[in-house]
Design a protein around this motif. Structure first.
Motif, PDB file in Angstrom:
ATOM      1  N   TYR A 102       2.037  -6.799   0.076  1.00 34.44           N
ATOM      2  CA  TYR A 102       0.702  -5.772  -0.354  1.00 34.44           C
ATOM      3  C   TYR A 102       1.717  -5.593  -1.661  1.00 34.44           C
ATOM      4  N   HIS A 103       0.593  -4.373  -2.688  1.00 32.41           N
ATOM      5  CA  HIS A 103       1.189  -3.910  -3.556  1.00 32.41           C
ATOM      6  C   HIS A 103       2.021  -2.643  -2.694  1.00 32.41           C
ATOM      7  N   HIS A 104       1.649  -1.906  -1.481  1.00 34.70           N
ATOM      8  CA  HIS A 104       2.477  -0.862  -1.429  1.00 34.70           C
ATOM      9  C   HIS A 104       3.641  -0.666  -0.812  1.00 34.70           C
ATOM     10  N   HIS A 105       4.054  -2.192  -1.065  1.00 34.57           N
ATOM     11  CA  HIS A 105       5.449  -2.824  -0.773  1.00 34.57           C
ATOM     12  C   HIS A 105       5.998  -2.560  -1.679  1.00 34.57           C
ATOM     13  N   TRP A 106       6.481  -2.772  -2.758  1.00 32.03           N
ATOM     14  CA  TRP A 106       6.768  -2.328  -4.047  1.00 32.03           C
ATOM     15  C   TRP A 106       6.598  -0.268  -4.754  1.00 32.03           C
ATOM     16  N   THR A 107       5.395  -0.131  -4.583  1.00 31.72           N
ATOM     17  CA  THR A 107       5.560   0.993  -4.818  1.00 31.72           C
ATOM     18  C   THR A 107       4.635   2.101  -3.928  1.00 31.72           C
ATOM     19  N   SER A 108       4.922   3.301  -4.623  1.00 31.95           N
ATOM     20  CA  SER A 108       3.382   4.409  -2.951  1.00 31.95           C
ATOM     21  C   SER A 108       2.055   4.604  -3.538  1.00 31.95           C
ATOM     22  N   THR A 109       1.769   3.097  -2.992  1.00 29.15           N
ATOM     23  CA  THR A 109       0.557   3.695  -2.939  1.00 29.15           C
ATOM     24  C   THR A 109      -0.498   2.788  -1.215  1.00 29.15           C
ATOM     25  N   VAL A 110      -1.295   2.921  -1.606  1.00 27.06           N
ATOM     26  CA  VAL A 110      -2.671   2.053  -0.884  1.00 27.06           C
ATOM     27  C   VAL A 110      -3.101   0.647  -0.786  1.00 27.06           C
ATOM     28  N   CYS A 111      -2.837   0.404  -2.192  1.00 25.10           N
ATOM     29  CA  CYS A 111      -3.253  -1.198  -2.374  1.00 25.10           C
ATOM     30  C   CYS A 111      -2.754  -1.977  -1.514  1.00 25.10           C
ATOM     31  N   TYR A 134      -7.448  -1.573   5.527  1.00 30.59           N
ATOM     32  CA  TYR A 134      -8.542  -3.130   6.220  1.00 30.59           C
ATOM     33  C   TYR A 134      -7.682  -4.838   5.970  1.00 30.59           C
ATOM     34  N   MET A 135      -7.053  -4.460   4.331  1.00 26.99           N
ATOM     35  CA  MET A 135      -6.022  -5.725   4.002  1.00 26.99           C
ATOM     36  C   MET A 135      -4.491  -5.545   5.532  1.00 26.99           C
ATOM     37  N   ASN A 136      -4.433  -4.503   5.874  1.00 24.49           N
ATOM     38  CA  ASN A 136      -2.986  -4.200   6.546  1.00 24.49           C
ATOM     39  C   ASN A 136      -2.886  -4.425   7.913  1.00 24.49           C
ATOM     40  N   PRO A 183     -12.229   4.848   1.733  1.00 20.25           N
ATOM     41  CA  PRO A 183     -10.886   4.703   1.751  1.00 20.25           C
ATOM     42  C   PRO A 183     -10.920   3.826   2.518  1.00 20.25           C
ATOM     43  N   ASN A 184     -11.040   3.155   2.408  1.00 18.06           N
ATOM     44  CA  ASN A 184     -11.226   1.346   3.252  1.00 18.06           C
ATOM     45  C   ASN A 184     -10.580   0.128   2.569  1.00 18.06           C
ATOM     46  N   TRP A 185     -11.334  -0.230   1.080  1.00 16.53           N
ATOM     47  CA  TRP A 185     -11.532  -1.174   0.635  1.00 16.53           C
ATOM     48  C   TRP A 185     -11.177  -2.146   1.111  1.00 16.53           C
TER      49      TRP A 185
END
Length: 265
Positions: A141-150, A154-156, A106-108
């Motif tokens: 990050y990707h989740h700014h644009w759409t519903s995703t954890v990407c 960890y990056m958050n 879950p941490n990616w």
């Protein structure tokens, strides 16, 4: 072969290979942000070629990928649309940089060498393409644009470090200039180019750049849209004249100057 960005570090060129898949929209857009992603893939397969192979079978793409060692590859020209963020406006306005994930969910997690080089690449794009300093309002990050954890939990947690690294790179790159090459012998009016003043020759060159669609030449030079008269638009003009390498460095010199005399304009 389509050229990669004029980065100061090696960039593997996979632009034409991805273009052949049809997963690229060759329409230029004004870029206003950078979006970071994690690859969301099997760690053992996250080479640049492995990422390309994945995109050959699904409609996805990004402008860049940074692998586990921090090496960079380019897949889409920076001013074009990439199928990356799951949002049309985001794909049009943002430059997407994928990062190899060091672990799965879950941490990616993403290796330091990867995210630091991604942040540096983001800083270059802010300095050379977007023209604004990275901030929380334009480095996403990707989740700014759409519903995703990407790009992942960890990056958050380290977003502030990533932003600081991108800002440091921006500050480094924003005032950098091309290294003079063979086409930079002194010529009448050269000093006007960097002082903001315009000699009659330079002014005429500006008019011709506009008349012959400067933006098209800039796009073909792997650049975003700039007004005529700066280093980048002059480099696009030099490329139109057929100059290559150090002769097309964006600095007026004897080779291109001889082709821009008033009788020829």
């Amino acid at each position: 072969m389509t050229a990669t960005i004029a980065y100061d570090r090696p960039v593997s060129n996979l632009i034409d290979q991805l273009s052949a898949t049809g997963h690229v929209t060759h329409t230029p857009y004004r870029k206003t942000s950078v979006t970071l992603h994690h690859n969301d893939g099997n760690v053992s397969r996250l080479s640049h070629q492995g990422v390309l192979n994945g995109w050959k079978t699904r409609k996805a793409s990004a402008h860049f990928d940074v692998d586990a060692a921090g090496a960079v590859a380019q897949y889409v020209k920076v001013n074009e649309y990439a199928w990356a963020v799951g949002n049309k406006a985001g794909n049009q306005s943002s430059i997407s940089i994928e990062m190899a994930n060091a672990t799965l969910g879950p941490n990616w997690t993403v290796a330091e060498a990867t995210w630091k080089n991604a942040a540096r690449l983001a800083g270059w794009n802010f300095a050379k393409v977007i023209g604004e300093r990275p901030s929380k309002s334009n480095l996403f990050y990707h989740h700014h644009w759409t519903s995703t954890v990407c790009a992942g939990p960890y990056m958050n947690k380290i977003y502030d470090q990533v932003l600081a690294a991108a800002q440091e790179a921006y500050d480094h790159f924003k005032d950098s200039h091309p290294t003079p090459g063979p086409d930079t012998e002194p010529f009448p009016g050269a000093s006007y180019f960097h002082t903001g003043q315009k000699s009659p020759i330079i002014a005429a060159m500006h008019q011709r750049l506009v008349a012959e669609d400067c933006n098209r030449y800039q796009s073909s030079a792997n650049a975003d849209i700039w007004g005529p008269g700066d280093v980048k638009s002059y480099a696009a003009w030099q490329q139109k004249l057929g100059l290559e390498g150090d002769d097309a460095n964006g600095i007026p010199g004897k080779t291109s100057w001889d082709q821009l005399q008033v009788p020829n304009i």
